[in-house]
Scaffold this motif. Structure first.
Motif, PDB file in Angstrom:
ATOM      1  N   ILE A   1       0.839  -1.196   0.307  1.00  0.00           N
ATOM      2  CA  ILE A   1       0.247   0.003   0.209  1.00  0.00           C
ATOM      3  C   ILE A   1       1.024   1.738  -0.028  1.00  0.00           C
ATOM      4  N   PHE A   2       0.458   2.071  -0.269  1.00  0.00           N
ATOM      5  CA  PHE A   2       1.354   3.342  -0.120  1.00  0.00           C
ATOM      6  C   PHE A   2       0.336   4.710   0.533  1.00  0.00           C
ATOM      7  N   THR A   3       0.497   5.185   1.891  1.00  0.00           N
ATOM      8  CA  THR A   3       0.068   5.355   2.894  1.00  0.00           C
ATOM      9  C   THR A   3       1.140   6.624   3.208  1.00  0.00           C
ATOM     10  N   ARG A   4      -0.632   7.769   3.487  1.00  0.00           N
ATOM     11  CA  ARG A   4       0.667   9.588   4.333  1.00  0.00           C
ATOM     12  C   ARG A   4       0.936   8.994   5.488  1.00  0.00           C
ATOM     13  N   LEU A   5       0.279   8.324   6.239  1.00  0.00           N
ATOM     14  CA  LEU A   5       0.390   7.505   7.592  1.00  0.00           C
ATOM     15  C   LEU A   5       1.860   7.496   8.483  1.00  0.00           C
ATOM     16  N   SER A   6       2.285   8.057   9.304  1.00  0.00           N
ATOM     17  CA  SER A   6       3.391   7.406   9.480  1.00  0.00           C
ATOM     18  C   SER A   6       3.597   5.903  10.755  1.00  0.00           C
ATOM     19  N   PRO A   7       4.389   5.703  10.706  1.00  0.00           N
ATOM     20  CA  PRO A   7       4.194   3.975  10.826  1.00  0.00           C
ATOM     21  C   PRO A   7       3.275   3.576  12.768  1.00  0.00           C
ATOM     22  N   ILE A   8       2.943   4.655  13.227  1.00  0.00           N
ATOM     23  CA  ILE A   8       3.402   4.505  14.506  1.00  0.00           C
ATOM     24  C   ILE A   8       1.158   5.140  14.430  1.00  0.00           C
ATOM     25  N   GLN A   9       0.410   6.105  13.462  1.00  0.00           N
ATOM     26  CA  GLN A   9      -0.447   6.617  13.043  1.00  0.00           C
ATOM     27  C   GLN A   9      -0.897   5.081  11.874  1.00  0.00           C
TER      28      GLN A   9
END
Length: 138
Positions: A62-70
């Motif tokens: 996947i491609f995400t804008r979330l940080s690892p913890i988010q």
């Protein structure tokens, strides 16, 4: 904020396993993450615990804008929403589960905390089913 390339492994051994995995991927996608690739389903025996329920597993990029913890909080939210009650991190042991979503890689990040280790060492180097699913993803 740039998109982050993430490899996920999903597994289920309760209920309609394939539908559980498809639903979880749908939840991931509908929340603004782009699913670029998914593996075939792989049926496996439970690992590191005994159960008569077999697993259905899938890998996804996947491609995400979330940080690892988010992202961790987000996938744990999906697990809870789908009815997962026991988390192996908090309980210290594995058990049957309706859904399990693990973050395997996040870009080329190396990260370790009490809740999250990236890359996920067990899936990359110890578990045969993971190696099969990840062979075209890593």
């Amino acid at each position: 904020m740039s998109q982050n390339k993430v490899v996920l492994l999903l597994g289920s051994n309760l209920g309609d396993q394939k539908k559980n995995l498809e639903y979880a991927l749908q939840k991931i996608s509908k929340s603004g993450n782009k699913i670029s690739q998914t593996s075939e389903f792989l049926i496996t025996e439970p690992v590191e615990f005994v159960s008569s329920n077999i697993f259905c597993n899938i890998a996804s990029i996947i491609f995400t804008r979330l940080s690892p913890i988010q992202l961790l909080d987000f996938v744990k939210g999906i697990e809870m929403e789908m009815g997962r009650v026991n988390d192996s991190t908090s309980s210290g042991s594995y058990s049957d589960r309706i859904i399990d979503i693990d973050i395997i890689k996040y870009n080329d990040l190396k990260f370790k905390s009490k809740r999250l280790e990236i890359p996920h060492q067990k899936h990359l180097f110890e578990r045969d089913f993971s190696k099969i699913l990840l062979k075209n993803f890593i």
